[in-house]
Design a protein around this motif. Structure first.
Motif, PDB file in Angstrom:
ATOM      1  N   ALA A 113     -70.353  60.907  21.693  1.00  0.00           N
ATOM      2  CA  ALA A 113     -69.389  60.308  22.605  1.00  0.00           C
ATOM      3  C   ALA A 113     -69.819  60.616  24.033  1.00  0.00           C
ATOM      4  O   ALA A 113     -70.252  61.730  24.339  1.00  0.00           O
ATOM      5  N   GLY A 114     -69.733  59.613  24.885  1.00  0.00           N
ATOM      6  CA  GLY A 114     -70.071  59.786  26.296  1.00  0.00           C
ATOM      7  C   GLY A 114     -68.969  59.248  27.171  1.00  0.00           C
ATOM      8  O   GLY A 114     -68.208  58.364  26.750  1.00  0.00           O
ATOM      9  N   VAL A 115     -68.861  59.789  28.365  1.00  0.00           N
ATOM     10  CA  VAL A 115     -67.860  59.314  29.315  1.00  0.00           C
ATOM     11  C   VAL A 115     -68.553  58.893  30.604  1.00  0.00           C
ATOM     12  O   VAL A 115     -69.631  59.382  30.949  1.00  0.00           O
ATOM     13  N   LEU A 116     -67.920  57.972  31.296  1.00  0.00           N
ATOM     14  CA  LEU A 116     -68.438  57.459  32.553  1.00  0.00           C
ATOM     15  C   LEU A 116     -68.034  58.411  33.673  1.00  0.00           C
ATOM     16  O   LEU A 116     -66.847  58.612  33.936  1.00  0.00           O
ATOM     17  N   VAL A 117     -69.032  59.012  34.301  1.00  0.00           N
ATOM     18  CA  VAL A 117     -68.809  59.920  35.423  1.00  0.00           C
ATOM     19  C   VAL A 117     -69.547  59.331  36.622  1.00  0.00           C
ATOM     20  O   VAL A 117     -70.778  59.360  36.666  1.00  0.00           O
ATOM     21  N   GLY A 118     -68.807  58.767  37.565  1.00  0.00           N
ATOM     22  CA  GLY A 118     -69.457  58.059  38.658  1.00  0.00           C
ATOM     23  C   GLY A 118     -70.200  56.854  38.119  1.00  0.00           C
ATOM     24  O   GLY A 118     -69.615  56.002  37.452  1.00  0.00           O
ATOM     25  N   ASP A 119     -71.498  56.800  38.389  1.00  0.00           N
ATOM     26  CA  ASP A 119     -72.318  55.684  37.918  1.00  0.00           C
ATOM     27  C   ASP A 119     -73.233  56.095  36.771  1.00  0.00           C
ATOM     28  O   ASP A 119     -74.256  55.453  36.527  1.00  0.00           O
ATOM     29  N   PRO A 145     -78.148  53.361  30.546  1.00  0.00           N
ATOM     30  CA  PRO A 145     -77.237  52.257  30.253  1.00  0.00           C
ATOM     31  C   PRO A 145     -77.929  51.027  29.682  1.00  0.00           C
ATOM     32  O   PRO A 145     -77.273  50.204  29.042  1.00  0.00           O
ATOM     33  N   HIS A 146     -79.233  50.891  29.881  1.00  0.00           N
ATOM     34  CA  HIS A 146     -79.918  49.647  29.527  1.00  0.00           C
ATOM     35  C   HIS A 146     -80.785  49.745  28.281  1.00  0.00           C
ATOM     36  O   HIS A 146     -81.239  48.721  27.775  1.00  0.00           O
ATOM     37  N   THR A 147     -81.022  50.946  27.764  1.00  0.00           N
ATOM     38  CA  THR A 147     -81.869  51.083  26.568  1.00  0.00           C
ATOM     39  C   THR A 147     -81.145  51.732  25.402  1.00  0.00           C
ATOM     40  O   THR A 147     -81.750  51.953  24.352  1.00  0.00           O
ATOM     41  N   SER A 148     -79.877  52.052  25.559  1.00  0.00           N
ATOM     42  CA  SER A 148     -79.125  52.699  24.482  1.00  0.00           C
ATOM     43  C   SER A 148     -77.950  51.836  24.069  1.00  0.00           C
ATOM     44  O   SER A 148     -77.395  51.084  24.880  1.00  0.00           O
ATOM     45  N   ALA A 149     -77.553  51.949  22.806  1.00  0.00           N
ATOM     46  CA  ALA A 149     -76.377  51.216  22.337  1.00  0.00           C
ATOM     47  C   ALA A 149     -75.130  51.677  23.082  1.00  0.00           C
ATOM     48  O   ALA A 149     -74.269  50.869  23.446  1.00  0.00           O
ATOM     49  N   MET A 150     -75.022  52.981  23.322  1.00  0.00           N
ATOM     50  CA  MET A 150     -73.864  53.505  24.044  1.00  0.00           C
ATOM     51  C   MET A 150     -73.797  52.907  25.446  1.00  0.00           C
ATOM     52  O   MET A 150     -72.735  52.474  25.907  1.00  0.00           O
ATOM     53  N   GLY A 151     -74.934  52.878  26.126  1.00  0.00           N
ATOM     54  CA  GLY A 151     -74.961  52.322  27.469  1.00  0.00           C
ATOM     55  C   GLY A 151     -74.629  50.852  27.492  1.00  0.00           C
ATOM     56  O   GLY A 151     -73.866  50.378  28.359  1.00  0.00           O
ATOM     57  N   ARG A 162     -69.692  46.901  38.812  1.00  0.00           N
ATOM     58  CA  ARG A 162     -69.890  48.215  38.185  1.00  0.00           C
ATOM     59  C   ARG A 162     -71.109  48.197  37.273  1.00  0.00           C
ATOM     60  O   ARG A 162     -71.850  49.184  37.188  1.00  0.00           O
ATOM     61  N   ARG A 163     -71.328  47.106  36.582  1.00  0.00           N
ATOM     62  CA  ARG A 163     -72.538  46.985  35.758  1.00  0.00           C
ATOM     63  C   ARG A 163     -73.777  47.223  36.605  1.00  0.00           C
ATOM     64  O   ARG A 163     -74.668  47.991  36.239  1.00  0.00           O
ATOM     65  N   LEU A 164     -73.816  46.546  37.726  1.00  0.00           N
ATOM     66  CA  LEU A 164     -74.982  46.638  38.601  1.00  0.00           C
ATOM     67  C   LEU A 164     -75.161  48.060  39.114  1.00  0.00           C
ATOM     68  O   LEU A 164     -76.289  48.564  39.189  1.00  0.00           O
ATOM     69  N   ALA A 165     -74.070  48.735  39.455  1.00  0.00           N
ATOM     70  CA  ALA A 165     -74.162  50.098  39.974  1.00  0.00           C
ATOM     71  C   ALA A 165     -74.732  51.049  38.927  1.00  0.00           C
ATOM     72  O   ALA A 165     -75.573  51.906  39.237  1.00  0.00           O
ATOM     73  N   LEU A 166     -74.306  50.910  37.662  1.00  0.00           N
ATOM     74  CA  LEU A 166     -74.802  51.784  36.605  1.00  0.00           C
ATOM     75  C   LEU A 166     -76.290  51.564  36.362  1.00  0.00           C
ATOM     76  O   LEU A 166     -77.059  52.531  36.226  1.00  0.00           O
ATOM     77  N   VAL A 167     -76.696  50.314  36.310  1.00  0.00           N
ATOM     78  CA  VAL A 167     -78.108  50.023  36.059  1.00  0.00           C
ATOM     79  C   VAL A 167     -78.957  50.448  37.252  1.00  0.00           C
ATOM     80  O   VAL A 167     -80.052  50.995  37.088  1.00  0.00           O
ATOM     81  N   ALA A 168     -78.447  50.247  38.463  1.00  0.00           N
ATOM     82  CA  ALA A 168     -79.188  50.665  39.656  1.00  0.00           C
ATOM     83  C   ALA A 168     -79.384  52.171  39.688  1.00  0.00           C
ATOM     84  O   ALA A 168     -80.441  52.663  40.115  1.00  0.00           O
ATOM     85  N   ALA A 176     -82.629  46.566  39.387  1.00  0.00           N
ATOM     86  CA  ALA A 176     -81.350  46.493  38.679  1.00  0.00           C
ATOM     87  C   ALA A 176     -80.980  45.077  38.263  1.00  0.00           C
ATOM     88  O   ALA A 176     -80.587  44.834  37.112  1.00  0.00           O
ATOM     89  N   GLU A 177     -81.096  44.115  39.172  1.00  0.00           N
ATOM     90  CA  GLU A 177     -80.683  42.751  38.848  1.00  0.00           C
ATOM     91  C   GLU A 177     -81.565  42.145  37.761  1.00  0.00           C
ATOM     92  O   GLU A 177     -81.068  41.455  36.866  1.00  0.00           O
ATOM     93  N   GLY A 178     -82.864  42.397  37.815  1.00  0.00           N
ATOM     94  CA  GLY A 178     -83.764  41.887  36.785  1.00  0.00           C
ATOM     95  C   GLY A 178     -83.476  42.502  35.426  1.00  0.00           C
ATOM     96  O   GLY A 178     -83.525  41.815  34.398  1.00  0.00           O
ATOM     97  N   THR A 179     -83.179  43.799  35.418  1.00  0.00           N
ATOM     98  CA  THR A 179     -82.856  44.486  34.158  1.00  0.00           C
ATOM     99  C   THR A 179     -81.583  43.908  33.556  1.00  0.00           C
ATOM    100  O   THR A 179     -81.508  43.659  32.345  1.00  0.00           O
ATOM    101  N   LEU A 180     -80.575  43.690  34.397  1.00  0.00           N
ATOM    102  CA  LEU A 180     -79.324  43.113  33.904  1.00  0.00           C
ATOM    103  C   LEU A 180     -79.520  41.693  33.402  1.00  0.00           C
ATOM    104  O   LEU A 180     -78.930  41.289  32.393  1.00  0.00           O
ATOM    105  N   ALA A 181     -80.352  40.918  34.094  1.00  0.00           N
ATOM    106  CA  ALA A 181     -80.611  39.542  33.662  1.00  0.00           C
ATOM    107  C   ALA A 181     -81.234  39.519  32.272  1.00  0.00           C
ATOM    108  O   ALA A 181     -80.889  38.683  31.429  1.00  0.00           O
TER     109      ALA A 181
END
Length: 257
Positions: A113-119, A145-151, A162-168, A176-181
């Protein structure tokens, strides 16, 4: 002729020293091969041996670390007290620990289990089954956030900003934008299905299913996952665990203030 570098100002010197202090403490506590000796800490933190020695002595003096003879350094009582108090302030830690235990017993696999702390997503609870082959994450780890199921479960239930902030925070502003795309279709599926999947992208040989923990606005505050070696935790077994995972996450989300 090479110019003589300007000396650091008082503020710059203090910032540099504090940064090195934090780096040394981080390495001494979180390195995968702890406990480490002086030379190993200096090399891993990227500081001169003499500087590492002074910083470690200060940390031991202040109770942040203890010296284990020739074995190296370990967390001290003051640092452990801070860690426990910090965990106490993280939302729902006790409930997450109970949920992790329940799910691991029900599925026979590793549950985290993980929790969101800041970004960042911080792992706060984990249960390994008796037949676990290896641990790929530890409590306190930052989960990508981009390579794990939890993320990806967390990203699937966040607003675009918020998505962009976490990936950045994980890959840098420029990527960040390319990874999200590249994740767009996968996140859309996770949103529709209620859970995210990982097929060996977080760690080779590891299959994982995860779902977000939601606040009362429907946004992610964390996630819970079930994972196991792909040879044992087959796609069929993973699919069979999903209803139990979703039910436990729904219970936790209802408890979220």
């Amino acid at each position: 002729m090479n110019a003589t570098p300007l000396p650091l100002s008082g503020n710059e010197s203090r910032t540099s020293y504090l940064a090195r202090l934090l780096d040394v403490m981080d390495v001494a506590v979180t390195h995968e091969r702890v406990p480490l000796q002086l030379g190993e800490i200096a090399a891993a933190a990227g500081v001169p041996m003499s500087t590492a020695s002074r910083l470690l002595s200060l940390l031991v003096e202040r109770g942040m670390l203890i010296q284990l003879g020739k074995s190296g350094y370990a967390p001290g009582p003051r640092l452990l007290h801070m860690a426990v108090r910090t965990l106490d302030q993280v939302h729902g830690t006790d409930r997450l620990k109970d949920a992790v235990e329940t799910l691991s017993e029900a599925t026979g696999e590793s549950v985290s289990a993980g929790v969101l702390v800041g970004d960042q997503i911080v792992l706060v609870a984990r249960k390994e089954p008796d037949h676990s082959l290896r641990a790929v994450a530890r409590i306190g780890d930052i989960i990508t956030p981009h390579t794990s199921a939890m993320g990806k479960a967390v990203l699937s239930r966040l607003p675009a900003e918020r998505r962009l902030a976490l990936v950045a925070a994980a890959v840098g502003d420029g990527d960040a934008e390319g990874t999200l795309a590249a994740l767009h279709a996968e996140l859309a599926t996770a949103t529709a299905d209620g859970y995210a999947i990982d097929e060996e992208s977080y760690a080779v040989g590891l299959r994982c299913r995860a779902t977000a923990l939601l606040d009362r606005t429907g946004h992610a505050v964390g996630a819970i996952s079930i994972a196991g070696p792909a040879a044992r935790f087959t796609r069929e077994n993973a699919a069979a665990c999903v209803p139990t995972l979703l039910a436990e996450a729904a219970r936790l989300s209802l408890d979220t203030p």
